[in-house]
Design an enzyme around this catalytic site. Sequence first.
Site, PDB file in Angstrom:
ATOM      1  N   TRP A 102       1.015  -1.299  -0.023  1.00  0.00           N
ATOM      2  CA  TRP A 102      -0.082  -0.048   0.064  1.00  0.00           C
ATOM      3  C   TRP A 102       0.960   1.198   0.219  1.00  0.00           C
ATOM      4  CZ3 TRP A 102      -4.427  -0.200  -1.962  1.00  0.00           C
ATOM      5  CH2 TRP A 102      -5.145  -1.793  -1.712  1.00  0.00           C
ATOM      6  N   ASP A 171      -1.804   6.783   6.389  1.00  0.00           N
ATOM      7  CA  ASP A 171      -2.672   5.925   5.756  1.00  0.00           C
ATOM      8  C   ASP A 171      -3.243   5.102   6.958  1.00  0.00           C
ATOM      9  OD1 ASP A 171      -4.524   4.149   4.440  1.00  0.00           O
ATOM     10  OD2 ASP A 171      -3.255   3.506   2.933  1.00  0.00           O
ATOM     11  N   LYS A 195     -12.743  -1.381   6.544  1.00  0.00           N
ATOM     12  CA  LYS A 195     -11.829  -2.154   7.553  1.00  0.00           C
ATOM     13  C   LYS A 195     -12.446  -2.158   8.899  1.00  0.00           C
ATOM     14  CE  LYS A 195      -8.090  -2.090   4.286  1.00  0.00           C
ATOM     15  NZ  LYS A 195      -8.247  -3.383   3.762  1.00  0.00           N
TER      16      LYS A 195
END
Length: 359
Positions: A102, A171, A195
């Site tokens: 990511w 993030d 999530k």
Amino acid sequence: MRKYNFCAGPAALPEPVLQQAQLELMDWRGLGCSVMEVSHRSPEFVEVAERAEQDLRDLLKVPDNYKVLFLQGGATGQFSAIPWNLFGAGSKQADFIHSGQWAAKAIKEARRYGDVNVVATSEDRNFSYVPAQNSWQQSEGAAYLHYTPNETIGGIEFDYVPEVDCPLVADMSSNILSCPIDVEKFGVIYAGAQKNIGPSGIAVALVRDDLLDRAMKDIPRSLSWKVAADAGSMDNTPPTFAWYLSGLVFQWLKAQGGVEAMAQQAAKKSSLLYEFLDGSDFFSSPVEKSSRSRMNVPFVLADERLDKPFLQEAEAAGLLSLKGHRSVGGMRASLYNAVPFEAVKALVAFMADFEARKG
């Protein structure tokens, strides 16, 4: 019957939230229609939006000089929005910590708009650890430093907050709301919802007020934090159902005791699974102990030929979505806030039985 869902995202939602949404689906607040069918500018939905913002502020203790934005495009959309919003005040260079896939995606997107300096990376050991801050090579005058506190795929989690002179951008898609954080240490915190917040289709960004005027002048309107802030996240029609469900999750989190309680549960759940892995000759964790994630636990079998039978039997036992990311293989159990401790107990019991039969 509900099964135990270990999916990395879209992930499990709290059962009470799903039950409330089910009850309200056809007739929300006595209006004779669904929340999905009312105007986002109606007084009823504005109340939903305002309460969701306030509940999130309460949960994370967000200071008044930060805007709370509910945005479209997920965290991936913010990979573009961040350089667009922060490269307009002079410097078009950003520092990044490369800790996994990511982070790599965020780096790739930032390079479209400016220069990227990778201050540290754990690529040398397949992203199995968190780089220590004393190994960094920071640049002078960077517009921001970006890092990913929890890597969903690799299963590593930072146990510290980087100390930097420029705005710190994080993030937190896969670990937001799982423990208390000091928001004032950050310039920007962003997270995809699917999530620990709610369903896919919405993202949250906490942006410090002084960063709202640093955008490049030709920034696309839909990516502008300032435009979103000025419009209360309603410059265009927002994903109202995802916003509504996220608000229900915030209420559920408060009822559970907030992020402090979630931190205790996360430690309890992950410890149980890691203790089993460390005591097994059949299963193992590829992540260094000091860098292990509480949210995403990758693991491998000693004989990869047993991967497929393991997954088939796990699903038959009501343990869903344990297959590892396609880029790394193996297995992965995601232990987000909505995954109960009983789910981890059931997983460990199944793994012990599988080992006894196949080992």
